[in-house]
Design an enzyme around this catalytic site. Structure first.
Site, PDB file in Angstrom:
ATOM      1  N   ARG A 244       1.112  -1.087  -0.253  1.00 27.31           N
ATOM      2  CA  ARG A 244      -0.271  -0.007   0.305  1.00 27.31           C
ATOM      3  C   ARG A 244       0.620   0.776  -0.300  1.00 27.31           C
ATOM      4  O   ARG A 244       2.056   1.377   0.703  1.00 27.31           O
ATOM      5  CB  ARG A 244      -0.513   0.123   1.580  1.00 27.31           C
ATOM      6  CG  ARG A 244      -2.196  -1.183   1.586  1.00 27.31           C
ATOM      7  CD  ARG A 244      -3.391  -0.390   0.283  1.00 27.31           C
ATOM      8  NE  ARG A 244      -4.218  -1.067  -0.086  1.00 27.31           N
ATOM      9  CZ  ARG A 244      -4.390  -2.658  -1.100  1.00 27.31           C
ATOM     10  NH1 ARG A 244      -3.388  -2.761  -1.679  1.00 27.31           N
ATOM     11  NH2 ARG A 244      -5.352  -3.124  -0.728  1.00 27.31           N
ATOM     12  N   GLU A 273      -4.683   7.007  -4.830  1.00 27.69           N
ATOM     13  CA  GLU A 273      -4.492   6.935  -5.906  1.00 27.69           C
ATOM     14  C   GLU A 273      -5.613   7.286  -6.415  1.00 27.69           C
ATOM     15  O   GLU A 273      -6.774   7.480  -5.666  1.00 27.69           O
ATOM     16  CB  GLU A 273      -4.689   5.002  -6.014  1.00 27.69           C
ATOM     17  CG  GLU A 273      -3.723   4.433  -5.079  1.00 27.69           C
ATOM     18  CD  GLU A 273      -3.306   3.672  -5.406  1.00 27.69           C
ATOM     19  OE1 GLU A 273      -4.515   2.805  -5.222  1.00 27.69           O
ATOM     20  OE2 GLU A 273      -2.448   2.831  -4.478  1.00 27.69           O
ATOM     21  N   HIS A 292      -2.019   0.037  -9.621  1.00 30.11           N
ATOM     22  CA  HIS A 292      -3.046  -0.760  -8.662  1.00 30.11           C
ATOM     23  C   HIS A 292      -3.038  -1.573  -8.861  1.00 30.11           C
ATOM     24  O   HIS A 292      -3.678  -1.973  -9.458  1.00 30.11           O
ATOM     25  CB  HIS A 292      -3.537  -0.213  -7.670  1.00 30.11           C
ATOM     26  CG  HIS A 292      -3.713  -0.978  -6.346  1.00 30.11           C
ATOM     27  ND1 HIS A 292      -4.388  -0.407  -5.381  1.00 30.11           N
ATOM     28  CD2 HIS A 292      -4.002  -2.476  -5.960  1.00 30.11           C
ATOM     29  CE1 HIS A 292      -4.366  -1.748  -4.341  1.00 30.11           C
ATOM     30  NE2 HIS A 292      -3.261  -2.040  -4.454  1.00 30.11           N
TER      31      HIS A 292
HETATM   32  O1  LIG Z   1      -5.895  -5.923  -1.643  1.00 27.49           O
HETATM   33  C1  LIG Z   1      -5.570  -6.614  -2.326  1.00 27.49           C
HETATM   34  O2  LIG Z   1      -5.546  -7.896  -3.113  1.00 27.49           O
HETATM   35  C2  LIG Z   1      -5.091  -5.838  -3.479  1.00 27.49           C
HETATM   36  O3  LIG Z   1      -4.143  -4.749  -3.472  1.00 27.49           O
HETATM   37  C3  LIG Z   1      -6.234  -5.529  -4.383  1.00 27.49           C
HETATM   38  O4  LIG Z   1      -7.107  -4.419  -3.710  1.00 27.49           O
END
Ligand SMILES: O=C(O)[C@H](O)CO
Length: 328
Positions: A244, A273, A292
């Protein structure tokens, strides 16, 4: 059973049901009466009692107290994906609602994305593409070197399911693999991928040519990588983030990339994002940013829907829940 008799599921994502891929809708429709947010808001009185689950299939919609209060029969929130940092787990649990995720479905595609970013950054693939199609043919393959992944040292921060899959892949590249994790893996698991545990993250940062972030975003991992950590890395090292955005202090990263404190960065995640178009990270040359897309494959999204359906049905039928997320 008619559609109306099936348990109601509120679909949350961009574009309502129209935004869910066609084959997912089919899978969901077999088991649920699908209700979009728009339909719910237009007909709250009739629909609020019917909704037993919420299916989050993309982006990170807010589920606040108001929504939870308006769904008296809600039993489960099924998230597509493994990161649930967008959900207030404590608040949700006070309503007696379970939260589930899809760890099985996402791990291969996310690990692949980590490898793709590492290779693309090492070999400067994005710049290479730009040069190959540029009208300035003088620049074609001139004075332009990347670095090797094969035989280099990879430091994986976060050795859960995805981190371990990254290690498996890196082994095939003859990489030396270091890892840092809250909990050390079993010896046989370490041996299977040739991974060496670094109790101190600092040791991993100092020794790695590539540092890959694969942690969940929690209060403990928020801004885990800041100025101090970047300065511990080798000036030839690359930072890769598939977890993240908020795990990295982005201001510190901009400074580190501008001043060549580290060689490069490759990010599938940022904060926010997307980044505002005038953000300093977007002005740098030694960076690759993808939107992402860790789980954005046909296979992974289908598997996520299947896994989410299994979770929802388990909760609704009082069966053991395959992938429940604990409130803490
Ligand atoms: O959390 C997750 O698996 C990915 O980032 C997809 O949102």
């Amino acid at each position: 059973m008619g559609d109306q008799e099936l348990p109601g599921v509120l679909i949350l994502g961009v574009g309502g049901v129209e935004g869910v891929l066609e084959n997912h809708v089919g899978l969901l429709k077999k088991n649920f009466h699908l209700i979009t947010m728009k339909e719910f808001l237009e007909n709250k009185k009739e629909l609020s009692e019917k909704i037993k689950s919420i299916f989050i299939f993309e982006r990170r919609p807010t589920i606040d107290r108001g929504l939870l209060e308006s769904l008296p029969n809600l039993k489960v929130i099924a998230n597509s994906g493994v990161g649930v940092d967008h959900l207030d787990l404590k608040l949700i649990s006070t309503f007696g609602v379970k939260v589930t995720s899809t760890p099985q479905a996402v791990s291969d595609s996310t690990a692949d994305t980590g490898m793709a970013l590492m290779l693309a950054s090492a070999r400067r693939l994005v710049e290479g593409c730009q040069i190959a199609v540029s009208p300035d043919t003088e620049r074609f393959a001139v004075d332009w070197l990347g670095v090797e992944v094969t035989g280099a040292t990879l430091g994986i921060i976060g050795m859960g399911r995805i981190g371990y899959k990254v290690a498996k892949r890196a082994k095939a590249f003859d990489m030396k693999i270091l890892y840092h994790n809250r909990k050390r893996r079993k010896e046989e698991e370490e041996q299977a991928v040739g991974a060496i545990y670094c109790k101190k993250m600092e040791d991993l940062l100092q020794q790695s040519d590539f540092v890959m972030l694969v942690v969940n975003l929690t209060p403990q991992t928020h801004r885990l990588i800041g100025k101090r950590e970047l300065e511990l890395m080798k000036p030839t090292a690359t930072l890769i983030n598939i977890s993240r955005g908020a795990v990295v202090d982005q201001d510190a990263l901009v400074e580190a990339l501008q001043n060549k404190v580290i060689r490069a960065a490759a990010l599938d995640v940022t904060y926010p994002e997307p980044l505002p178009r005038n953000h300093s990270l977007l002005k740098l040359k030694n960076i690759i940013i993808t939107p992402h897309i860790g789980t954005a494959t046909v296979q992974a999204t289908c598997m996520m829907t299947e896994e989410a359906i299994t979770n929802m049905l388990a909760v609704l039928n009082g069966l053991p829940i395959p992938s429940e997320v604990c409130p803490k």
